[in-house]
Design an enzyme around this catalytic site. Sequence first.
Site, PDB file in Angstrom:
ATOM      1  N   ALA A   1      13.169  -9.221  -0.063  1.00 56.20           N
ATOM      2  CA  ALA A   1      12.759 -10.378  -0.841  1.00 56.20           C
ATOM      3  C   ALA A   1      11.303 -10.212  -1.251  1.00 56.20           C
ATOM      4  O   ALA A   1      10.632  -9.304  -0.779  1.00 56.20           O
ATOM      5  CB  ALA A   1      12.911 -11.662  -0.012  1.00 56.20           C
TER       6      ALA A   1
ATOM      7  N   GLU B   1       8.746 -14.755   3.696  1.00 59.42           N
ATOM      8  CA  GLU B   1       8.259 -14.914   2.318  1.00 59.42           C
ATOM      9  C   GLU B   1       7.467 -16.217   2.188  1.00 59.42           C
ATOM     10  O   GLU B   1       6.446 -16.256   1.520  1.00 59.42           O
ATOM     11  CB  GLU B   1       9.419 -14.892   1.315  1.00 59.42           C
ATOM     12  CG  GLU B   1      10.332 -13.671   1.395  1.00 59.42           C
ATOM     13  CD  GLU B   1       9.612 -12.335   1.429  1.00 59.42           C
ATOM     14  OE1 GLU B   1       8.501 -12.233   0.871  1.00 59.42           O
ATOM     15  OE2 GLU B   1      10.158 -11.385   2.024  1.00 59.42           O
TER      16      GLU B   1
HETATM   17  N1  TRP Z   1       6.250  -7.927  -0.290  1.00 54.98           N
HETATM   18  C1  TRP Z   1       7.645  -8.019  -0.016  1.00 54.98           C
HETATM   19  C2  TRP Z   1       7.805  -8.542   1.385  1.00 54.98           C
HETATM   20  O1  TRP Z   1       7.297  -8.020   2.310  1.00 54.98           O
HETATM   21  C3  TRP Z   1       8.421  -6.767  -0.087  1.00 54.98           C
HETATM   22  C4  TRP Z   1       8.306  -5.876  -1.257  1.00 54.98           C
HETATM   23  C5  TRP Z   1       7.376  -4.982  -1.517  1.00 54.98           C
HETATM   24  C6  TRP Z   1       9.268  -5.668  -2.236  1.00 54.98           C
HETATM   25  N2  TRP Z   1       7.691  -4.209  -2.576  1.00 54.98           N
HETATM   26  C7  TRP Z   1       8.861  -4.593  -3.029  1.00 54.98           C
HETATM   27  C8  TRP Z   1      10.452  -6.277  -2.507  1.00 54.98           C
HETATM   28  C9  TRP Z   1       9.632  -4.092  -4.048  1.00 54.98           C
HETATM   29  C10 TRP Z   1      11.224  -5.801  -3.547  1.00 54.98           C
HETATM   30  C11 TRP Z   1      10.832  -4.694  -4.303  1.00 54.98           C
HETATM   31  O2  TRP Z   1       8.416  -9.540   1.585  1.00 54.98           O
HETATM   32 ZN    ZN Z   2       6.150  -9.241   3.353  1.00 53.46          ZN
END
Ligand code: TRP
Ligand code: ZN
Length: 887
Positions: free
Chosen positions: A267, A303
């Site tokens: 997510a 999230e």
């Molecule tokens: N930041 C998101 C989390 O940790 C995860 C994430 C990073 C992500 N890069 C992504 C999700 C690329 C989908 C595609 O929750």
């Molecule tokens: Zn995250």
Amino acid sequence: MRDAKPRAIYLKDYQPPAYLIDKTVLYFDLHEDHATVEATLHLRRNDGVAGDAPLVLHGQDLQLESVALDGRALDDDEFQAGDETLLVHRVPARFELSTRTRIRSQDNSSLEGLYKSRTMFCTQCEAEGFRKITYYLDRPDVMARFEVAIEADRARYPVLLSNGNAVAREELPGGRHRVRWDDPFPKPAYLFALVAGDLHSVDDSFTTCGGREVALRIFVEEKDLDKCDHAMRSLKKAMRWDEDVYGREYDLDIFNIVAVDDFNMGAMENKSLNIFNSSCVLCSPETTTDKGFQTVEAIVAHEYFHNWSGNRVTCRDWFQLSLKEGFTVFRDAEFSADMGSRTVKRVEDATVLRTLQFAEDAGPMAHPVRPDSFIEISNFYTVTVYEKGAEVVRMIHTLLGPEQFRKGSDLYFERHDGQAVTCEDFVRAMEDASGLDLGQFRRWYSQAGTPLLTVRDEYDPERERYTLVVSQSCPPTPGQPHKEPLLIPLAMGLLGEAGNLPLRLAGEAPDAETADNTHRVLMIDAAEQRFVFEGVGEKPVPSLLRGFSAPVRLEYGYAREDLCALMRRDDDGFVRWDAAQQLAVSVINEVQEQLQANQEPRVAAVYLEACDALLADTSADPAMVADMLRLPGETYLAELAAQRGGADVEAIHGARETVLRALASHCEANWLDAYRRSAVDAPYAPEAAQIAARGLRNTALEYLAAAREEHINLARAQYTAAGNMTDRLAALRVISQRAAAQVREETLAGFYRDWRDESLVVNQWLQVQAAMPGDDALERVRQLMAHEAFDLRNPNKVRALVGGFANGNPLQFHRGDGEGYRFLADVVEQLNSRNPQIASRLLTPLTRWRNYAGERANLMRAQLQRLAALPGLSPDVYEVVSKSLED
Ligand code: TRP
Ligand code: ZN
């Protein structure tokens, strides 16, 4: 895709941005065969940094239609549009740059940028996907307010979403419509999101501690409306928990979640518009297992928590990724612990760390929690950055204690609200709030590899003194041949005949005893240290690394009787579980040696009896009993064997199976009893007590089916009678692993007939089959790839079937003829151009080639070499392949 070798970028080269963006105005015009994006960026030279540097914007796969500066169209010689940049030679100190670009979302199979998932448009911008939408300063330290307009066909896309507040909705000629969104919080481009689709929502609301009423909406396809309740409940719990535990209140009037089917990860925390892989948000008792319910709760919370740890305070650059991810994983782990069983959650997390993260640390992609270089940032969303990063934050929590830690997090959020900062800023806030010096502790961020604690002890009965000698070391990792000592909190106790003993270190006053004087945290900060305990009237068994207080390996020469004692009687749940695991490992290793020496294998009676006693103890927490009796996995055993010189896949499988069957038959009566007594009569609920009961019951079922063929009937009966997916899938798994061919195939076919319309359930079906034993396993997987239920474009299906085979079927993946490796490399080759992120992640099991004995290592390496020689390798795959082949 480029032909020149992709280059690494380095943390030490960080430069602040030459230009900043105050406001970003976007107009999306969405069509079936293209989309146009008009962007107006309100730019300003970053004083003291820029000089007269040209403006360089990022861009990828964009078709530029026009560029204007302060409203004047630029001539061809005033800018330069390259493959990955747009350069404007001369710009004033403040100006508006307007571009119009065309993109082809319908052909974007990378699932990064603006793409189509089935019938809807959606975005994924983290880490560097925004540059596939428009030319931009696509770096997290450039934060802008976004004003977004989306125009699309009204019938196909009745719902148009972006970040912040909807400020206008207009009908347009030709059956089109437009919605405008303003996000008042400045944010980096990676937090931008857009969704357009025929979506329906489940609506609720939450009143914050400050009295703000927040509209909560979960958007899904109409058919999934009945699968949103659990996510909604989880969201509200998470919002309350963040107020109670961290004092963090939500900051807008709306919070939206959207479920999409084609998604690279779990997510994404886009400001007020979280986008979820549908597998991480949709739940129902009929289609989702207990594990699935728990995952949804944890990811929804994760999230949501990013709104503060990630969005309000974000990362300066991508080397600081763990600043938001490590901290947020720590926050979601504590949330899950508070919602369910703390010990069970801790055991799960320790297992992930010890299997996946320790393996990463021992492999070619090893990197520190804060990496100092990378070729492709997408490859660094790793268990090291996330899970080890969370352990580093947990150690700070342990060192400071809950009150000081809270002061530290308050200071961090207050000091850095609205900023893009570094891991160093986080540690400094913790230091400033607590007065504690974390100087040496900082090495956890920069030093890769899993530290090893070696513990010896001495007991002096005359003087009633007990001494622990603790030494630390850390094996070399790529680029880091020498390691410095870390500050390691080692939580411990001493187990005596009648329970845990009071602890008093030499030099401490006898009355310095606190309420809990049987537990303490030793500070390990040098290569070798001695801790002398006084007033120890009997030779104790040391209870070490309680609660998994640090992400380290620990070696102490436990006798089997010691492990049995810890397993039965220690105060700490993690130590009890770990003792059972250590005992199992030693018993499996012993059987492996016997088998290799062509001896009749004998499974140590102490182990079998300790397990039987545990199973007979009806007062024990069933979840813990199940965890303690589950044997360590073959991949983990292979990882341990590699430490001692090279894993023999067949021998490990044979030994583990021998122990499993012995444990099954020796305890058969108690397994049967556990199976019967843990049936759940109440209607399904994903709550701790029921989950624990089902967990033990289904573990019992696995053992029973291994003990005696006729117990397959229990699995068949359970399969038919199951009122929820947890029990049904557990039964299906047992049948697929142990039943005769006809029963197996009939049950699998029936399952597909029943569930073919539930894509997420079908993925489970694919994964179960990927793990099936037998020499035809690979053939089955190949056939399933041609099945109507499979789709190479959908990451969940690729992970279930191909990942399920490579990670979940070690014996068949490591077939002696190397066909398993060739198969995986073939899929990676196909995905390399379509979806580089998924291609690169699938490769992980091949990167471990050095762990395997003899010809297998060569066969694995040969596939990596084959991939390395392919033209047009994505940076993602190139980085993993080339690092895996370096010596
Ligand atoms: N930041 C998101 C989390 O940790 C995860 C994430 C990073 C992500 N890069 C992504 C999700 C690329 C989908 C595609 O929750
Ligand atoms: Zn995250």
